[in-house]
Design a protein around this motif. Structure first.
Motif, PDB file in Angstrom:
ATOM      1  N   MET A  15      -0.561  20.357 -20.509  1.00 28.39           N
ATOM      2  CA  MET A  15      -0.396  21.801 -20.618  1.00 28.39           C
ATOM      3  C   MET A  15       0.174  22.355 -19.318  1.00 28.39           C
ATOM      4  O   MET A  15      -0.201  21.924 -18.230  1.00 28.39           O
ATOM      5  CB  MET A  15      -1.741  22.467 -20.916  1.00 28.39           C
ATOM      6  CG  MET A  15      -2.314  22.117 -22.275  1.00 28.39           C
ATOM      7  SD  MET A  15      -1.371  22.876 -23.611  1.00 28.39           S
ATOM      8  CE  MET A  15      -1.758  24.602 -23.348  1.00 28.39           C
ATOM      9  N   LEU A  16       1.064  23.334 -19.460  1.00 25.70           N
ATOM     10  CA  LEU A  16       1.683  23.949 -18.290  1.00 25.70           C
ATOM     11  C   LEU A  16       0.836  25.124 -17.834  1.00 25.70           C
ATOM     12  O   LEU A  16       0.456  25.983 -18.640  1.00 25.70           O
ATOM     13  CB  LEU A  16       3.089  24.433 -18.638  1.00 25.70           C
ATOM     14  CG  LEU A  16       3.885  25.025 -17.475  1.00 25.70           C
ATOM     15  CD1 LEU A  16       4.452  23.896 -16.627  1.00 25.70           C
ATOM     16  CD2 LEU A  16       5.009  25.918 -17.979  1.00 25.70           C
ATOM     17  N   ASP A  17       0.513  25.164 -16.565  1.00 27.95           N
ATOM     18  CA  ASP A  17      -0.201  26.298 -15.977  1.00 27.95           C
ATOM     19  C   ASP A  17       0.835  27.324 -15.533  1.00 27.95           C
ATOM     20  O   ASP A  17       1.343  27.265 -14.411  1.00 27.95           O
ATOM     21  CB  ASP A  17      -1.048  25.817 -14.800  1.00 27.95           C
ATOM     22  CG  ASP A  17      -1.885  26.940 -14.187  1.00 27.95           C
ATOM     23  OD1 ASP A  17      -1.779  28.087 -14.672  1.00 27.95           O
ATOM     24  OD2 ASP A  17      -2.617  26.679 -13.228  1.00 27.95           O
ATOM     25  N   GLU A  18       1.163  28.278 -16.427  1.00 23.39           N
ATOM     26  CA  GLU A  18       2.212  29.244 -16.119  1.00 23.39           C
ATOM     27  C   GLU A  18       1.827  30.162 -14.982  1.00 23.39           C
ATOM     28  O   GLU A  18       2.691  30.693 -14.272  1.00 23.39           O
ATOM     29  CB  GLU A  18       2.566  30.052 -17.372  1.00 23.39           C
ATOM     30  CG  GLU A  18       3.211  29.213 -18.472  1.00 23.39           C
ATOM     31  CD  GLU A  18       3.852  30.056 -19.553  1.00 23.39           C
ATOM     32  OE1 GLU A  18       4.354  31.150 -19.230  1.00 23.39           O
ATOM     33  OE2 GLU A  18       3.850  29.631 -20.714  1.00 23.39           O
ATOM     34  N   SER A  19       0.529  30.379 -14.771  1.00 26.11           N
ATOM     35  CA  SER A  19       0.113  31.231 -13.655  1.00 26.11           C
ATOM     36  C   SER A  19       0.483  30.598 -12.320  1.00 26.11           C
ATOM     37  O   SER A  19       0.749  31.303 -11.338  1.00 26.11           O
ATOM     38  CB  SER A  19      -1.397  31.483 -13.726  1.00 26.11           C
ATOM     39  OG  SER A  19      -2.125  30.262 -13.568  1.00 26.11           O
ATOM     40  N   LEU A  20       0.512  29.261 -12.277  1.00 25.94           N
ATOM     41  CA  LEU A  20       0.860  28.582 -11.033  1.00 25.94           C
ATOM     42  C   LEU A  20       2.323  28.814 -10.663  1.00 25.94           C
ATOM     43  O   LEU A  20       2.667  28.844  -9.475  1.00 25.94           O
ATOM     44  CB  LEU A  20       0.580  27.082 -11.163  1.00 25.94           C
ATOM     45  CG  LEU A  20       0.809  26.228  -9.908  1.00 25.94           C
ATOM     46  CD1 LEU A  20      -0.133  26.656  -8.793  1.00 25.94           C
ATOM     47  CD2 LEU A  20       0.610  24.752 -10.219  1.00 25.94           C
ATOM     48  N   LEU A  21       3.185  29.006 -11.673  1.00 24.72           N
ATOM     49  CA  LEU A  21       4.598  29.217 -11.389  1.00 24.72           C
ATOM     50  C   LEU A  21       4.824  30.459 -10.529  1.00 24.72           C
ATOM     51  O   LEU A  21       5.775  30.499  -9.748  1.00 24.72           O
ATOM     52  CB  LEU A  21       5.383  29.349 -12.706  1.00 24.72           C
ATOM     53  CG  LEU A  21       5.524  28.081 -13.540  1.00 24.72           C
ATOM     54  CD1 LEU A  21       6.280  28.382 -14.830  1.00 24.72           C
ATOM     55  CD2 LEU A  21       6.244  26.990 -12.751  1.00 24.72           C
ATOM     56  N   ASP A  22       3.973  31.460 -10.682  1.00 22.89           N
ATOM     57  CA  ASP A  22       4.128  32.693  -9.912  1.00 22.89           C
ATOM     58  C   ASP A  22       3.167  32.763  -8.737  1.00 22.89           C
ATOM     59  O   ASP A  22       2.855  33.853  -8.236  1.00 22.89           O
ATOM     60  CB  ASP A  22       3.946  33.912 -10.829  1.00 22.89           C
ATOM     61  CG  ASP A  22       5.145  34.119 -11.735  1.00 22.89           C
ATOM     62  OD1 ASP A  22       6.282  33.869 -11.287  1.00 22.89           O
ATOM     63  OD2 ASP A  22       4.944  34.514 -12.901  1.00 22.89           O
TER      64      ASP A  22
ATOM     65  N   GLY B  53       0.014  28.383  -4.454  1.00 20.40           N
ATOM     66  CA  GLY B  53      -0.456  27.312  -5.312  1.00 20.40           C
ATOM     67  C   GLY B  53       0.578  26.215  -5.492  1.00 20.40           C
ATOM     68  O   GLY B  53       0.244  25.029  -5.516  1.00 20.40           O
ATOM     69  N   LEU B  54       1.856  26.589  -5.611  1.00 15.28           N
ATOM     70  CA  LEU B  54       2.915  25.600  -5.735  1.00 15.28           C
ATOM     71  C   LEU B  54       3.012  24.743  -4.478  1.00 15.28           C
ATOM     72  O   LEU B  54       3.176  23.523  -4.551  1.00 15.28           O
ATOM     73  CB  LEU B  54       4.252  26.302  -5.992  1.00 15.28           C
ATOM     74  CG  LEU B  54       4.446  26.909  -7.383  1.00 15.28           C
ATOM     75  CD1 LEU B  54       5.696  27.792  -7.407  1.00 15.28           C
ATOM     76  CD2 LEU B  54       4.546  25.820  -8.447  1.00 15.28           C
TER      77      LEU B  54
ATOM     78  N   PRO C  77      10.361  29.548  -4.863  1.00 21.65           N
ATOM     79  CA  PRO C  77       8.998  29.797  -5.363  1.00 21.65           C
ATOM     80  C   PRO C  77       8.550  31.241  -5.249  1.00 21.65           C
ATOM     81  O   PRO C  77       7.643  31.660  -5.975  1.00 21.65           O
ATOM     82  CB  PRO C  77       8.133  28.869  -4.502  1.00 21.65           C
ATOM     83  CG  PRO C  77       8.963  28.547  -3.301  1.00 21.65           C
ATOM     84  CD  PRO C  77      10.388  28.585  -3.757  1.00 21.65           C
ATOM     85  N   ALA C  78       9.152  32.024  -4.376  1.00 15.81           N
ATOM     86  CA  ALA C  78       8.743  33.421  -4.222  1.00 15.81           C
ATOM     87  C   ALA C  78       9.327  34.331  -5.298  1.00 15.81           C
ATOM     88  O   ALA C  78       8.891  35.476  -5.444  1.00 15.81           O
ATOM     89  CB  ALA C  78       9.149  33.938  -2.834  1.00 15.81           C
ATOM     90  N   ILE C  79      10.312  33.844  -6.056  1.00 14.44           N
ATOM     91  CA  ILE C  79      10.949  34.645  -7.099  1.00 14.44           C
ATOM     92  C   ILE C  79      10.161  34.492  -8.392  1.00 14.44           C
ATOM     93  O   ILE C  79       9.881  33.379  -8.837  1.00 14.44           O
ATOM     94  CB  ILE C  79      12.415  34.218  -7.308  1.00 14.44           C
ATOM     95  CG1 ILE C  79      13.174  34.255  -5.980  1.00 14.44           C
ATOM     96  CG2 ILE C  79      13.094  35.113  -8.330  1.00 14.44           C
ATOM     97  CD1 ILE C  79      13.188  35.599  -5.301  1.00 14.44           C
ATOM     98  N   ALA C  80       9.814  35.629  -9.023  1.00 14.89           N
ATOM     99  CA  ALA C  80       8.990  35.630 -10.231  1.00 14.89           C
ATOM    100  C   ALA C  80       9.704  34.928 -11.381  1.00 14.89           C
ATOM    101  O   ALA C  80      10.936  34.873 -11.438  1.00 14.89           O
ATOM    102  CB  ALA C  80       8.638  37.056 -10.629  1.00 14.89           C
TER     103      ALA C  80
END
Length: 375
Positions: free
Chosen positions: A1-8, A12-13, A220-223
């Motif tokens: 499963m992809l943790d989409e909250s981590l992308l933003d 965390g990244l 990584p800083a871009i939403a």
């Protein structure tokens, strides 16, 4: 499963990025500039070859050599064939791999050796074999490596690989963005001097600038909503990527993307070039992987049941829409099977620039998918 909250979550990244993959993607432009400088210092820009080599052979371990051969062969066209020498061995370890020159190789051919390691005994033996055949040898590898000594001892040309300080602390990943550009740039400069392809210094400078721009809007800083790489990573979560490419230089970009997805995130992908892809993958899209294949999926328990794996088409194009194109047919085929489609098309520019943009965006996407899937 992809943790989409981590992308933003840039923090965390960064915490999840134990291999420095995001840093390598962000510094791709800097690697090109450093590698170009190393090429100049090694004397590539001062070479005065008698003519183009009859054939160009590339040897090296893993994805780095495979991608370099694919990219160079595409850019060179049919004028001077570019062939990768596949290794043999019982394991993918530096000490176990061996390479052999074809029997026809001689003084009118060129051997390129490219590796992020440089300790492979088989590559040192290959350099010596080429020297005895009278074949010119150029190698790109970490400086002060056994391969550097072997190439210099065989009167070949050695170019130190462009590295960063943190490379000494982290193992190289063959599909990592920094590795590709550090190894590829000197080879582009060399083959430009020999007339195999066109990659003058100003073109390499534009490639570095384009890579910097991609790093700005894919960082990584871009939403996610305004970041094409994060958007693509989110779209590919729990999907089987069907990568279709259109245009000559989009082909190697698509093949690299499929390899990076497999190596970095463990995501399988299939890749083909348009228009042949429409026939090659029509049965796949009509099969159980199509989104329309399971009408009961709508009623699936989203908490208890694992998500069903469905295909998603990723269309990579290196030319603007218009003229002779199979893109409308590709969209129609995908949508007729309820298969979603993602599209990437670079901004206008030279062939090297547009190719670099496609590679850079898909590199970022593969990295984001790897990091967010392992959270």
């Amino acid at each position: 499963m992809l943790d989409e909250s981590l992308l933003d979550s840039p923090e965390g990244l960064a915490e999840a990025d134990h291999r420095g993959l995001l840093r390598g993607a962000a510094e791709a432009g800097a690697r090109v500039r450093t590698a170009a400088r190393h090429s100049t210092e090694a004397g590539i820009n001062d070479l005065k070859p008698d003519g183009r080599p009859r054939a160009v052979l590339i040897a090296g371990p893993g994805a780095a050599a495979t991608h370099a051969a694919d990219l160079l062969g595409t850019l060179a066209g049919a004028g001077s064939p570019v062939t990768r020498l596949a290794p043999t061995g019982v394991a993918p370890a530096a000490g176990a791999l061996r390479w052999e020159l074809p029997g026809w190789v001689g003084s009118v051919d060129l051997l390129l050796i490219t590796t992020p390691d440089g300790t492979e005994p088989g590559l040192s033996l290959l350099a010596d074999q080429a020297y005895r055949r009278g074949c010119a040898v150029v190698a790109v590898a970490p400086g002060r490596s056994p391969l550097a000594d072997a190439v210099n001892g065989s009167h070949g040309l050695f170019v130190p690989m462009a590295t960063a300080p943190y490379d000494q602390d982290e193992p190289f990943t063959a599909s990592a963005p920094g590795v590709l550009w550090a190894l590829l740039t000197p080879l582009l400069a060399l083959l430009d001097r020999t007339g195999v392809l066109t990659a003058p210094p100003d073109a390499l400078g534009k490639v570095a600038d384009r890579l910097d721009r991609v790093a700005e809007f894919c960082g990584p800083a871009i939403a996610t909503y305004s970041n094409p790489a994060k958007t693509l990573a989110a779209e590919l979560a729990d999907a089987l990527p069907i990568v279709w490419t259109e245009g000559t230089s989009a082909g190697p970009a698509g093949r690299r993307f499929a390899a990076a997805l497999a190596e970095l995130s463990g995501t399988p992908a299939v890749v083909a070039e348009l228009p042949e892809a429409l026939a090659a993958h029509s049965a796949l899209l009509a099969g159980p992987l199509a989104a329309s294949a399971d009408p009961d999926d709508f009623f699936r328990d989203r908490v208890e049941d694992p998500p069903a794996l469905h295909a998603r088409v990723v269309l990579l194009r290196d030319r603007p829409i218009g003229g002779l194109t199979a893109a409308p047919g590709a969209r129609d085929l995908a949508l007729s099977h309820d298969t979603p489609i993602s599209e990437l098309e670079p901004e206008a520019g030279g062939e090297l620039e547009t190719l670099a943009e496609l590679i850079a965006i898909t590199d970022f996407a593969a990295v984001y998918l790897a990091l967010a899937s392992r959270a």
